[in-house]
Design a protein around this motif. Structure first.
Motif, PDB file in Angstrom:
ATOM      1  N   HIS A   1      56.396   0.053  36.504  1.00 62.81           N
ATOM      2  CA  HIS A   1      57.623  -0.477  35.909  1.00 62.81           C
ATOM      3  C   HIS A   1      57.348  -1.818  35.240  1.00 62.81           C
ATOM      4  N   ASP A   2      56.540  -2.648  35.872  1.00 61.61           N
ATOM      5  CA  ASP A   2      56.184  -3.942  35.292  1.00 61.61           C
ATOM      6  C   ASP A   2      55.367  -3.783  34.014  1.00 61.61           C
ATOM      7  N   HIS A   3      54.655  -2.656  33.888  1.00 60.41           N
ATOM      8  CA  HIS A   3      53.892  -2.381  32.669  1.00 60.41           C
ATOM      9  C   HIS A   3      54.783  -1.876  31.536  1.00 60.41           C
ATOM     10  N   GLY A   4      56.071  -1.751  31.790  1.00 56.26           N
ATOM     11  CA  GLY A   4      57.004  -1.334  30.747  1.00 56.26           C
ATOM     12  C   GLY A   4      57.326   0.135  30.736  1.00 56.26           C
ATOM     13  N   CYS A   5      56.934   0.857  31.777  1.00 57.62           N
ATOM     14  CA  CYS A   5      57.270   2.281  31.869  1.00 57.62           C
ATOM     15  C   CYS A   5      58.593   2.409  32.624  1.00 57.62           C
ATOM     16  N   GLU A   6      59.603   2.932  31.958  1.00 58.34           N
ATOM     17  CA  GLU A   6      60.887   3.137  32.612  1.00 58.34           C
ATOM     18  C   GLU A   6      60.845   4.400  33.468  1.00 58.34           C
ATOM     19  N   PHE A   7      61.811   4.519  34.382  1.00 62.11           N
ATOM     20  CA  PHE A   7      61.838   5.633  35.327  1.00 62.11           C
ATOM     21  C   PHE A   7      63.101   6.468  35.161  1.00 62.11           C
ATOM     22  N   GLN A   8      62.925   7.777  35.229  1.00 63.05           N
ATOM     23  CA  GLN A   8      64.037   8.729  35.251  1.00 63.05           C
ATOM     24  C   GLN A   8      63.982   9.506  36.560  1.00 63.05           C
ATOM     25  N   VAL A   9      64.991   9.355  37.377  1.00 62.17           N
ATOM     26  CA  VAL A   9      65.066  10.041  38.669  1.00 62.17           C
ATOM     27  C   VAL A   9      65.980  11.255  38.556  1.00 62.17           C
ATOM     28  N   ASN A  10      65.622  12.320  39.271  1.00 61.72           N
ATOM     29  CA  ASN A  10      66.422  13.544  39.248  1.00 61.72           C
ATOM     30  C   ASN A  10      67.614  13.460  40.193  1.00 61.72           C
ATOM     31  N   LEU A  11      68.774  13.853  39.719  1.00 62.25           N
ATOM     32  CA  LEU A  11      69.926  13.998  40.601  1.00 62.25           C
ATOM     33  C   LEU A  11      69.628  15.002  41.710  1.00 62.25           C
ATOM     34  N   LEU A  12      68.857  16.019  41.393  1.00 57.87           N
ATOM     35  CA  LEU A  12      68.509  17.026  42.404  1.00 57.87           C
ATOM     36  C   LEU A  12      67.679  16.417  43.528  1.00 57.87           C
ATOM     37  N   SER A  13      66.888  15.406  43.226  1.00 61.55           N
ATOM     38  CA  SER A  13      66.131  14.718  44.281  1.00 61.55           C
ATOM     39  C   SER A  13      67.075  13.982  45.213  1.00 61.55           C
ATOM     40  N   LEU A  14      68.010  13.239  44.644  1.00 59.22           N
ATOM     41  CA  LEU A  14      68.983  12.517  45.459  1.00 59.22           C
ATOM     42  C   LEU A  14      69.835  13.474  46.272  1.00 59.22           C
ATOM     43  N   ALA A  15      70.060  14.664  45.737  1.00 58.40           N
ATOM     44  CA  ALA A  15      70.863  15.675  46.447  1.00 58.40           C
ATOM     45  C   ALA A  15      70.094  16.325  47.590  1.00 58.40           C
ATOM     46  N   GLY A  16      68.771  16.117  47.641  1.00 56.50           N
ATOM     47  CA  GLY A  16      67.963  16.734  48.691  1.00 56.50           C
ATOM     48  C   GLY A  16      67.509  18.136  48.376  1.00 56.50           C
ATOM     49  N   TYR A  17      67.542  18.514  47.102  1.00 62.05           N
ATOM     50  CA  TYR A  17      67.209  19.890  46.726  1.00 62.05           C
ATOM     51  C   TYR A  17      65.742  20.221  46.981  1.00 62.05           C
ATOM     52  N   TYR A  18      64.838  19.285  46.724  1.00 59.74           N
ATOM     53  CA  TYR A  18      63.410  19.588  46.796  1.00 59.74           C
ATOM     54  C   TYR A  18      62.875  19.458  48.224  1.00 59.74           C
ATOM     55  N   ASN A  19      62.909  18.251  48.743  1.00 63.42           N
ATOM     56  CA  ASN A  19      62.421  18.003  50.104  1.00 63.42           C
ATOM     57  C   ASN A  19      62.854  16.606  50.546  1.00 63.42           C
ATOM     58  N   LYS A  20      62.647  16.329  51.803  1.00 63.50           N
ATOM     59  CA  LYS A  20      63.061  15.045  52.373  1.00 63.50           C
ATOM     60  C   LYS A  20      62.316  13.883  51.726  1.00 63.50           C
ATOM     61  N   SER A  21      61.021  14.068  51.478  1.00 62.57           N
ATOM     62  CA  SER A  21      60.209  12.998  50.906  1.00 62.57           C
ATOM     63  C   SER A  21      60.711  12.582  49.527  1.00 62.57           C
ATOM     64  N   SER A  22      61.031  13.553  48.677  1.00 65.62           N
ATOM     65  CA  SER A  22      61.523  13.242  47.339  1.00 65.62           C
ATOM     66  C   SER A  22      62.851  12.512  47.408  1.00 65.62           C
ATOM     67  N   ARG A  23      63.708  12.947  48.315  1.00 68.28           N
ATOM     68  CA  ARG A  23      65.002  12.285  48.444  1.00 68.28           C
ATOM     69  C   ARG A  23      64.837  10.837  48.913  1.00 68.28           C
ATOM     70  N   GLU A  24      64.005  10.623  49.902  1.00 68.90           N
ATOM     71  CA  GLU A  24      63.801   9.264  50.412  1.00 68.90           C
ATOM     72  C   GLU A  24      63.198   8.355  49.347  1.00 68.90           C
ATOM     73  N   ALA A  25      62.253   8.883  48.574  1.00 68.18           N
ATOM     74  CA  ALA A  25      61.646   8.074  47.512  1.00 68.18           C
ATOM     75  C   ALA A  25      62.674   7.752  46.430  1.00 68.18           C
ATOM     76  N   ALA A  26      63.532   8.727  46.089  1.00 65.35           N
ATOM     77  CA  ALA A  26      64.580   8.490  45.096  1.00 65.35           C
ATOM     78  C   ALA A  26      65.551   7.423  45.581  1.00 65.35           C
ATOM     79  N   GLU A  27      65.931   7.494  46.842  1.00 64.75           N
ATOM     80  CA  GLU A  27      66.848   6.500  47.400  1.00 64.75           C
ATOM     81  C   GLU A  27      66.192   5.114  47.414  1.00 64.75           C
ATOM     82  N   TRP A  28      64.903   5.064  47.699  1.00 61.74           N
ATOM     83  CA  TRP A  28      64.171   3.794  47.690  1.00 61.74           C
ATOM     84  C   TRP A  28      64.152   3.198  46.286  1.00 61.74           C
ATOM     85  N   LEU A  29      63.911   4.024  45.274  1.00 62.19           N
ATOM     86  CA  LEU A  29      63.891   3.543  43.893  1.00 62.19           C
ATOM     87  C   LEU A  29      65.263   3.019  43.478  1.00 62.19           C
ATOM     88  N   VAL A  30      66.320   3.708  43.900  1.00 64.75           N
ATOM     89  CA  VAL A  30      67.676   3.222  43.614  1.00 64.75           C
ATOM     90  C   VAL A  30      67.894   1.864  44.271  1.00 64.75           C
TER      91      VAL A  30
END
Length: 243
Positions: free
Chosen positions: A170-199
């Motif tokens: 992010h500091d290098h200027g790369c923006e991030f796009q997070v999936n709503l499906l990740s926050l919803a828990g669709y994929y797995n617990k790890s993806s959801r936790e990482a998405a919540e951490w990024l938020v």
């Protein structure tokens, strides 16, 4: 074709933005909508969720989905020529989700990139391993006038296991796009936790559905009326509607 929801007195689900920046709804060119019969109901559904503009982002991946401006443009034309498309009332354009691989590097060299508005470009890693020199690639993209957006960084297990890379990219200027499906828990617990951490760390620049099919739509519909959704979007500052 699809009956996503039964009638209910519950609040109407709405996306937290009006511009969708990551979805696979162009027909027949990747693992998303296989044809216009599937794509049109999904477009109608996101419009009912408050989406006014969709930037379709089909995969461009070496050896699997080696899409070109021609194949993507043809799929766009097939979809927008459908009479039902005009009835939906949604603005549709296209770019791509570019896997960082040799095919992508060749496309860059030949100037065959399909950017989003503002020369933004959606890039992704393999789920097995990161691109070997991503920081240099981000710099090269910027030199060429592109603004890179990393798709679903929360889904790369090798990043979520060692989170310092998020801030570095992010500091290098790369923006991030997070999936709503990740926050919803669709994929797995790890993806959801990482998405919540990024938020929580204010590292989310864009949200996207990454919708491929009606199963995704059903899952998103439930999430959009949940307490978790309200919690996740509280105070989040998004750039979707600047594109």
């Amino acid at each position: 074709m699809f009956n996503f929801f039964h009638k209910t007195t519950a609040p109407k689900p709405l996306f937290p933005y009006t511009t969708e920046v990551h979805c696979h709804l162009l027909p027949g060119i990747d693992d998303g909508a296989p044809d216009t019969e599937h794509a049109l109901p999904l477009l109608r559904q996101v419009h009912e969720w408050g989406i006014e503009k969709v930037i379709a982002t089909p995969h461009v991946t070496e050896a699997t989905f080696e899409n070109t401006p021609q194949t993507v443009g043809d799929a766009y034309e097939r979809l927008t020529r459908e009479p039902e498309f005009g009835e939906i009332g949604i603005q549709l354009s296209y770019s791509a989700e570019y896997r960082m691989d040799d095919n992508f590097l060749n496309l860059l060299q030949r100037n065959e990139i399909m950017p989003m508005p503002g020369n933004h470009i959606l890039i992704e890693n393999s789920f097995l391993q990161p691109f070997w020199n991503i920081k240099e690639l981000i710099f090269d993209l910027q030199l060429k006038g592109y603004a890179p957006i990393l798709a679903h960084p929360e889904r790369y297990a090798y990043y979520s296991a060692d989170k310092k890379i998020y801030q570095e990219l992010h500091d290098h200027g790369c923006e991030f796009q997070v999936n709503l499906l990740s926050l919803a828990g669709y994929y797995n617990k790890s993806s959801r936790e990482a998405a919540e951490w990024l938020v929580a760390k204010h590292l989310v620049d864009y949200l996207g559905s990454d919708m491929h099919n009606s199963n995704h739509a059903l899952y998103l519909g439930k999430y959009l009326t949940s307490k978790d959704f309200v919690k996740h979007i509280k105070g989040i500052q998004l750039k979707n509607d600047t594109l």
